[in-house]
Design an enzyme around this catalytic site. Structure first.
Site, mmCIF file in Angstrom:
data_model
loop_
_atom_site.group_PDB
_atom_site.id
_atom_site.type_symbol
_atom_site.label_atom_id
_atom_site.label_comp_id
_atom_site.label_asym_id
_atom_site.label_seq_id
_atom_site.Cartn_x
_atom_site.Cartn_y
_atom_site.Cartn_z
ATOM 1 N N CYS A 158 -1.651 4.155 10.975
ATOM 2 C CA CYS A 158 -1.435 5.380 11.744
ATOM 3 C C CYS A 158 -2.698 5.665 12.556
ATOM 4 C CB CYS A 158 -1.040 6.558 10.856
ATOM 5 S SG CYS A 158 -2.194 6.901 9.522
ATOM 6 N N ASP A 174 0.114 0.032 -5.429
ATOM 7 C CA ASP A 174 -1.017 0.816 -4.917
ATOM 8 C C ASP A 174 -2.165 0.705 -5.916
ATOM 9 O OD1 ASP A 174 -1.194 2.915 -2.477
ATOM 10 O OD2 ASP A 174 -2.570 3.527 -4.066
ATOM 11 N N CYS A 195 0.877 -1.189 0.000
ATOM 12 C CA CYS A 195 0.000 0.000 0.000
ATOM 13 C C CYS A 195 0.906 1.228 0.000
ATOM 14 C CB CYS A 195 -0.904 0.021 1.229
ATOM 15 S SG CYS A 195 -1.812 -1.499 1.534
ATOM 16 N N ALA A 196 1.712 1.351 -1.054
ATOM 17 C CA ALA A 196 2.835 2.300 -1.041
ATOM 18 C C ALA A 196 2.422 3.766 -1.058
ATOM 19 C CB ALA A 196 3.761 2.016 -2.217
ATOM 20 N N GLY A 238 6.507 7.368 0.931
ATOM 21 C CA GLY A 238 7.385 7.786 2.028
ATOM 22 C C GLY A 238 8.143 6.624 2.644
ATOM 23 N N LYS A 239 7.436 5.526 2.891
ATOM 24 C CA LYS A 239 8.079 4.361 3.516
ATOM 25 C C LYS A 239 8.889 3.565 2.493
ATOM 26 C CE LYS A 239 4.585 4.290 7.116
ATOM 27 N NZ LYS A 239 3.680 5.292 6.538
ATOM 28 N N ASP A 261 -4.556 -3.297 -10.332
ATOM 29 C CA ASP A 261 -5.791 -3.068 -11.097
ATOM 30 C C ASP A 261 -6.582 -4.358 -11.303
ATOM 31 O OD1 ASP A 261 -4.028 -4.238 -12.816
ATOM 32 O OD2 ASP A 261 -3.959 -2.586 -14.250
ATOM 33 N N ASP A 296 0.987 -1.271 4.878
ATOM 34 C CA ASP A 296 0.775 -0.002 5.589
ATOM 35 C C ASP A 296 -0.684 0.370 5.306
ATOM 36 O OD1 ASP A 296 1.141 2.404 6.917
ATOM 37 O OD2 ASP A 296 1.941 3.419 5.154
#
Length: 408
Positions: free
Chosen positions: A353, A255, A231-232, A236-237, A282, A300
């Site tokens: 988060c 993603d 789940c890029a 950032g990660k 997709d 993530d």
């Protein structure tokens, strides 16, 4: 502090878009701050911080000002008056402030501060949910989440060192401090726009909260591995993981949104990262091709974002109970599906988060009890609470998939 008309009006205009047109606060401010090239950093800082402050304390201020949504322009000035009065700022003699209630503001503030949903400025349902899931901890956590976020940088070790970047920024009179326990982090001593520096443009750092930096560390990426960031998003990660891999090995950043992966590619170029391959999810085929092929997988997961209210205070007002139900279902689905990419003996990191157990440890526990998670075991988990860390709220768990027996 003397209030300047153009700065106050820019703040009111921003609030109108955020509250009445449901626009995202960060995007609104990005546009507002471009309005006048003559504004210096202090002017822009006033608009941004005042807007965020009033967004953060919307319910409390509206209750004190006795106004209801949708806020008319005169009512937005009433909210501004509450903010200014509580911050000890003299209200100017402008016609916009003629009917604003400067008396009784402090008295009403003292009275409402005894009730948590007003004191911490929350919708009823969110206050009830926080108490239900966290009990007595909720008081401390929501109070911590209502503080302004620190600006934390993550040093790109592919291009520089923590010490070198600290010295380079010090030459620009940007003072930073290292953070014990966060080896790649530098915290700004004072808020400033770091995106205009050559150090940023040359990819020497990214802005990334200290808690978020823990995710890649727990994943413990090594050069030569094949890793999937499932789940890029804008990466950032992924960028942090790539730097830990020293650009050696393969990092597949995935993603469902192609636009986010395009942004990731742009950031990767600036960071001198070249071992990332992006793939848009997709269809189910994208996952099937990678079943049992990855040394490590990071999920993530999309979540309520309750752990990052410090930097996204408008999320309190946009979040709805039904979204939480649907996001928990998505988290369950992602664990079931994406965990299949972990090869036997490999590892899975599930992170959010959020500070809600129902999105975190309860999701992991339920996964381990299901058929899809029966081959996994929990190695460790870290619950990062804002009241203790001073940074964003995060949950990070590390799971291992068992090796296949020789019979298999």
């Amino acid at each position: 502090m003397k209030l300047h008309r153009n700065l106050v009006f820019a703040t009111i205009d921003s609030l109108d878009l955020i509250f009445n047109e449901n626009k995202q606060a960060d995007k609104v401010l990005k546009n507002t701050l471009k309005r006048d090239k003559r504004w210096g950093s202090r002017d822009r800082g006033f608009i941004a911080e005042t807007t965020y402050d009033i967004v953060r304390w919307k319910r409390l201020y509206a209750e004190i000002a006795e106004v209801r949504e949708p806020f008319s322009r005169p009512n937005l000035f009433r909210l501004f008056t509450v903010w200014a009065t509580l911050n000890g700022i003299k209200i100017p003699d402008w016609k916009q402030f003629e009917d604003t209630p400067t008396r009784r503001i402090k008295g009403k503030f003292d009275e409402l501060s005894k009730i948590r949903k007003y004191r911490e400025s929350l919708p009823d349902w969110l206050d009830e949910l926080g108490e239900q899931e966290l009990g007595k901890k909720w008081d401390k956590e929501i109070a911590a989440l209502n503080q302004q976020a620190d600006v934390v940088l993550r040093v790109n070790t592919l291009k520089t060192t923590v010490e070198n970047l600290q010295n380079e920024l010090a030459d620009l009179e940007i003072e930073t401090e290292t953070l014990p326990g966060y080896p790649y982090a530098l915290k700004l001593k004072e808020r400033t726009n770091v995106f205009t520096t050559d150090a940023f443009k040359n990819g020497l750092f990214e802005v990334q909260d200290a808690s978020s930096q823990k995710v890649a560390e727990i994943l413990d990426a090594k050069p030569g591995m094949r890793i999937v960031d499932a789940c890029a998003g804008a990466g950032g990660k992924s960028l942090h993981i790539a730097s830990m891999m020293e650009n050696k090995g393969q990092l597949i950043a995935m993603d469902i949104y192609d636009s986010k992966l395009i942004e990731l590619k742009r950031r990767a170029r600036r960071n001198d990262v070249f071992n990332i391959e992006t793939r848009v999810i997709d269809s189910t085929k994208v996952i099937k091709k990678l079943i049992e092929k990855a040394d490590k997988v990071l999920i993530d997961a999309p979540c309520s974002g309750l752990g990052v209210l410090k930097r996204n205070p408008d999320a309190k007002w946009k979040l709805q109970p039904e979204f939480l139900d649907s996001i928990r279902a998505t988290q369950k689905e992602l664990l079931n599906s994406y965990s299949r990419m972990v090869k036997p003996g490999g590892e899975l990191v599930y992170a959010t988060c959020s500070i809600l157990p129902s999105e975190n440890e309860m999701q992991v526990k339920a996964f381990l009890a299901r058929e899809e998670g029966k081959d996994f075991s929990l190695l460790k988990e870290e619950k990062i609470l804002p009241s203790k860390s001073g940074f964003d709220g995060f949950y990070i768990s590390l799971l291992q998939k068992k090796e296949k027996s020789k019979k298999e």
